[in-house]
Design an enzyme around this catalytic site. Structure first.
Site, PDB file in Angstrom:
ATOM      1  N   HIS A 305       0.853  -1.182   0.000  1.00 39.27           N
ATOM      2  CA  HIS A 305       0.000   0.000   0.000  1.00 39.27           C
ATOM      3  C   HIS A 305       0.886   1.227   0.000  1.00 39.27           C
ATOM      4  CE1 HIS A 305      -3.171   2.807   1.099  1.00 39.27           C
ATOM      5  NE2 HIS A 305      -3.999   1.880   0.647  1.00 39.27           N
ATOM      6  N   ASP A 362      -7.995  -5.452   0.171  1.00 41.10           N
ATOM      7  CA  ASP A 362      -8.520  -6.251  -0.938  1.00 41.10           C
ATOM      8  C   ASP A 362      -8.110  -7.707  -0.879  1.00 41.10           C
ATOM      9  OD1 ASP A 362      -9.926  -4.230  -2.163  1.00 41.10           O
ATOM     10  OD2 ASP A 362      -8.088  -3.391  -2.982  1.00 41.10           O
TER      11      ASP A 362
HETATM   12  N1  CMC Z   1       4.176  -7.528  -4.939  1.00 42.63           N
HETATM   13  C1  CMC Z   1       5.530  -7.510  -5.126  1.00 42.63           C
HETATM   14  N2  CMC Z   1       6.295  -6.414  -4.984  1.00 42.63           N
HETATM   15  C2  CMC Z   1       5.689  -5.267  -4.649  1.00 42.63           C
HETATM   16  C3  CMC Z   1       4.297  -5.200  -4.436  1.00 42.63           C
HETATM   17  C4  CMC Z   1       3.541  -6.376  -4.580  1.00 42.63           C
HETATM   18  N3  CMC Z   1       2.212  -6.371  -4.391  1.00 42.63           N
HETATM   19  N4  CMC Z   1       3.945  -3.930  -4.119  1.00 42.63           N
HETATM   20  C5  CMC Z   1       5.080  -3.221  -4.133  1.00 42.63           C
HETATM   21  N5  CMC Z   1       6.133  -4.027  -4.448  1.00 42.63           N
HETATM   22  C6  CMC Z   1       7.537  -3.622  -4.510  1.00 42.63           C
HETATM   23  C7  CMC Z   1       7.827  -2.850  -5.791  1.00 42.63           C
HETATM   24  O1  CMC Z   1       8.251  -3.699  -6.835  1.00 42.63           O
HETATM   25  C8  CMC Z   1       8.907  -1.886  -5.345  1.00 42.63           C
HETATM   26  O2  CMC Z   1      10.130  -2.586  -5.343  1.00 42.63           O
HETATM   27  P1  CMC Z   1      11.515  -1.786  -5.658  1.00 42.63           P
HETATM   28  O3  CMC Z   1      11.660  -0.795  -4.545  1.00 42.63           O
HETATM   29  O4  CMC Z   1      12.552  -2.874  -5.604  1.00 42.63           O
HETATM   30  O5  CMC Z   1      11.337  -1.170  -7.002  1.00 42.63           O
HETATM   31  C9  CMC Z   1       8.545  -1.571  -3.888  1.00 42.63           C
HETATM   32  O6  CMC Z   1       7.770  -2.722  -3.430  1.00 42.63           O
HETATM   33  C10 CMC Z   1       7.693  -0.322  -3.705  1.00 42.63           C
HETATM   34  O7  CMC Z   1       6.578  -0.405  -4.587  1.00 42.63           O
HETATM   35  P2  CMC Z   1       5.937   0.838  -5.328  1.00 42.63           P
HETATM   36  O8  CMC Z   1       5.139   0.376  -6.502  1.00 42.63           O
HETATM   37  O9  CMC Z   1       6.984   1.866  -5.569  1.00 42.63           O
HETATM   38  O10 CMC Z   1       4.974   1.369  -4.178  1.00 42.63           O
HETATM   39  P3  CMC Z   1       3.725   2.292  -4.382  1.00 42.63           P
HETATM   40  O11 CMC Z   1       3.488   2.934  -3.074  1.00 42.63           O
HETATM   41  O12 CMC Z   1       3.899   3.167  -5.564  1.00 42.63           O
HETATM   42  O13 CMC Z   1       2.559   1.248  -4.740  1.00 42.63           O
HETATM   43  C11 CMC Z   1       0.710  -0.233  -4.618  1.00 42.63           C
HETATM   44  C12 CMC Z   1       1.575   0.825  -3.883  1.00 42.63           C
HETATM   45  C13 CMC Z   1      -0.546  -0.516  -3.801  1.00 42.63           C
HETATM   46  C14 CMC Z   1       0.281   0.312  -5.998  1.00 42.63           C
HETATM   47  C15 CMC Z   1       1.570  -1.526  -4.801  1.00 42.63           C
HETATM   48  O14 CMC Z   1       1.955  -2.036  -3.542  1.00 42.63           O
HETATM   49  C16 CMC Z   1       0.826  -2.591  -5.602  1.00 42.63           C
HETATM   50  O15 CMC Z   1       0.863  -2.578  -6.842  1.00 42.63           O
HETATM   51  N6  CMC Z   1       0.151  -3.574  -4.888  1.00 42.63           N
HETATM   52  C17 CMC Z   1      -0.650  -4.577  -5.572  1.00 42.63           C
HETATM   53  C18 CMC Z   1      -1.982  -3.968  -5.952  1.00 42.63           C
HETATM   54  C19 CMC Z   1      -2.908  -3.792  -4.767  1.00 42.63           C
HETATM   55  O16 CMC Z   1      -3.105  -4.703  -3.982  1.00 42.63           O
HETATM   56  N7  CMC Z   1      -3.549  -2.611  -4.702  1.00 42.63           N
HETATM   57  C20 CMC Z   1      -4.565  -2.317  -3.700  1.00 42.63           C
HETATM   58  C21 CMC Z   1      -4.207  -1.193  -2.823  1.00 42.63           C
HETATM   59  S1  CMC Z   1      -5.342  -1.141  -1.410  1.00 42.63           S
HETATM   60  C22 CMC Z   1      -6.825  -0.653  -2.085  1.00 42.63           C
HETATM   61  C23 CMC Z   1      -6.865   0.792  -2.425  1.00 42.63           C
HETATM   62  O17 CMC Z   1      -6.556   1.628  -1.551  1.00 42.63           O
HETATM   63  O18 CMC Z   1      -7.240   1.103  -3.569  1.00 42.63           O
END
Ligand code: CMC
Length: 427
Positions: A305, A362
């Site tokens: 998240h 989720d």
């Molecule tokens: N599985 C594997 N690796 C992950 C995941 C994951 N679900 N989420 C983040 N990472 C890694 C990512 O690859 C990155 O690694 P590095 O630093 O080596 O490049 C690091 O963790 C940070 O990720 P980010 O994408 O920069 O973080 P963010 O804050 O931009 O993204 C997120 C947050 C929710 C989009 C992401 O965690 C994600 O894609 N999760 C899966 C989708 C999901 O479950 N979304 C629902 C969010 S809760 C409902 C809502 O509020 O809408």
């Protein structure tokens, strides 16, 4: 930096900036004067930017805290109803019995939609994604409620809030009924908000739907847990769209569009698809390996998240509800087994620990919704029903605070000025 002052030094120039103190959470540097000094700040994805002042919701991501108007989400989920939470989000205080009864009656009495709207559905293909239909039909509500609507008038905004809150479950259930070729089921005023939604989803003209109180409560909880979440992508979209003074139904349609993506509200659908793809506990290591592979775009859906770097407090309640529902329905869902093992493995894996990736809301909601008989392409639609109150509360707050059109600037990295020479032959 003094407690309430910061100094930004760029080459020879220094700029004094105020530091604002919130009631809770991180201090905020007020950079509003920077633009006039010839500087912008650069923050793609707004990871360090407060886009507005708000009194509605507070999140402490490091400690897994979520408060609506100061009330902890765990207490709201177990001791209130969704409509009570809606009242709190909208008006800032918990309702008295009298206020609640009046609120509930008004919401209940406005659940029908203009009959003309039912015909709009027939322009869509039956196999359209329900989020596409929800987005289109919600936007079309602007055509029904526009001319007499003055967004600067608080009474008009209140009426808009009631309309959206009341009609969203009706439109959402119609999206489902249309997709399966069944007639639309009209709302029933003697049912609760959640019970009525289940009735509109599952009753047919030939058969009543008897609402099971455990499932009704689970539906209500799902609504509560998705009601608001501060300045997330869809809420910020609604605020941005509304900042120009646009029609609120069109703004909510913009929020629905933003919610649809798999990184936001689309994650519940994607999470269930992932659990189905994993299928058995033996396949989990393979998926964990893929999630950690930098060259693979696969991510563990339902994990991570932007704000929570700890267990999502909504996921804790969702997990409990999931067990209650499966017990009530006497279901031994193999997906739950996969989900629990996946959670256990991920929580002990150094990659997930280091990156603070915990299960989010989720992760469990998809299993509950599936057990309720709701198809996965409706999951994000249900999120949209629940989040509508958050969107309206923020839209309303933005109007109360005085509109200022959202107009971010950019770091331009394109061409310098150059001469244009057309190579196209003119007739
Ligand atoms: N599985 C594997 N690796 C992950 C995941 C994951 N679900 N989420 C983040 N990472 C890694 C990512 O690859 C990155 O690694 P590095 O630093 O080596 O490049 C690091 O963790 C940070 O990720 P980010 O994408 O920069 O973080 P963010 O804050 O931009 O993204 C997120 C947050 C929710 C989009 C992401 O965690 C994600 O894609 N999760 C899966 C989708 C999901 O479950 N979304 C629902 C969010 S809760 C409902 C809502 O509020 O809408």
């Amino acid at each position: 930096m003094a407690d309430n002052k910061a100094k930004l030094t760029i080459a020879e120039t220094s700029v004094d900036l105020d530091v604002l103190s919130p009631t809770l959470g991180s201090k905020v540097i007020d950079i509003r004067t920077l633009g006039s000094k010839g500087y912008y700040t650069y923050d793609p994805g707004f990871t360090s930017t407060a886009s507005c002042e708000s009194k509605i919701t507070f999140i402490d991501g490091d400690n897994g805290i979520l408060l609506h108007r100061g009330f902890p989400i765990g207490q709201l989920a177990t001791e209130s109803t969704y409509l009570e939470v809606c009242y709190i989000l909208l008006y800032g205080e918990a309702p008295t019995q009298e206020q609640y009864d009046k609120f509930k009656t008004t919401v209940t009495r406005h659940t029908m939609i203009h009959e003309q709207i039912t015909r709009l559905f027939h322009g869509f293909r039956r196999d359209s994604h329900p989020m596409a239909v929800l987005c289109g039909v919600t936007g079309a509500l602007a055509a029904f409620y526009h001319d007499a609507l003055d967004v600067s008038n608080p009474v008009h905004r209140d009426i808009t809030a009631y309309r959206l809150l009341s009609k969203m479950p009706t439109v959402a259930a119609m999206c489902y009924k249309y997709s399966i070729g069944q007639p639309f089921v009209y709302p029933k005023n003697d049912l609760s908000y959640a019970g009525n939604f289940l009735h509109m989803m599952f009753a047919t003209p030939c058969e009543e739907y008897v609402v099971n109180p455990v499932l009704e409560r689970a539906m209500d909880r799902i609504f509560i847990l998705h009601a608001d979440h501060e300045q997330n992508a869809s809420t910020s979209t609604v605020r941005t769209a509304g900042s120009s003074g646009a029609n609120p139904f069109a703004c909510i349609a913009a929020g629905i569009a933003s919610l649809w993506g798999p990184a936001h509200g689309g994650a519940n659908e994607a999470c269930l698809r992932m659990l189905e793809e994993i299928k058995t506990v033996e396949h989990i290591p393979e998926f964990i390996k893929r999630a950690k592979d930098k060259n693979d775009s696969f991510r563990l859906m339902g994990f991570g998240h932007r704000v929570y770097k700890n267990y999502d407090p909504r996921a804790t309640v969702m997990r409990e509800t999931c067990h209650e529902v499966l017990k009530e329905l006497n279901l031994n869902d193999s997906l739950l087994e996969v989900a629990m093992e996946l959670e256990r493995i991920a929580l002990n894996d150094p990659y997930f620990i280091e990156k603070k990736l915990y299960p989010n809301v989720d992760f469990y909601s998809g299993i509950i919704l599936k057990a309720l008989g709701i198809p996965s392409n409706m999951f994000t639609v249900i999120f949209a029903i629940a989040r509508t109150i958050g969107w309206i509360a923020h839209w309303n707050e933005m109007h109360e605070d005085g509109l200022k059109i959202a107009r971010p600037r950019q770091l331009y990295t394109g061409y310098d000025e150059r001469e244009f020479k057309s190579e196209i032959k003119k007739k």
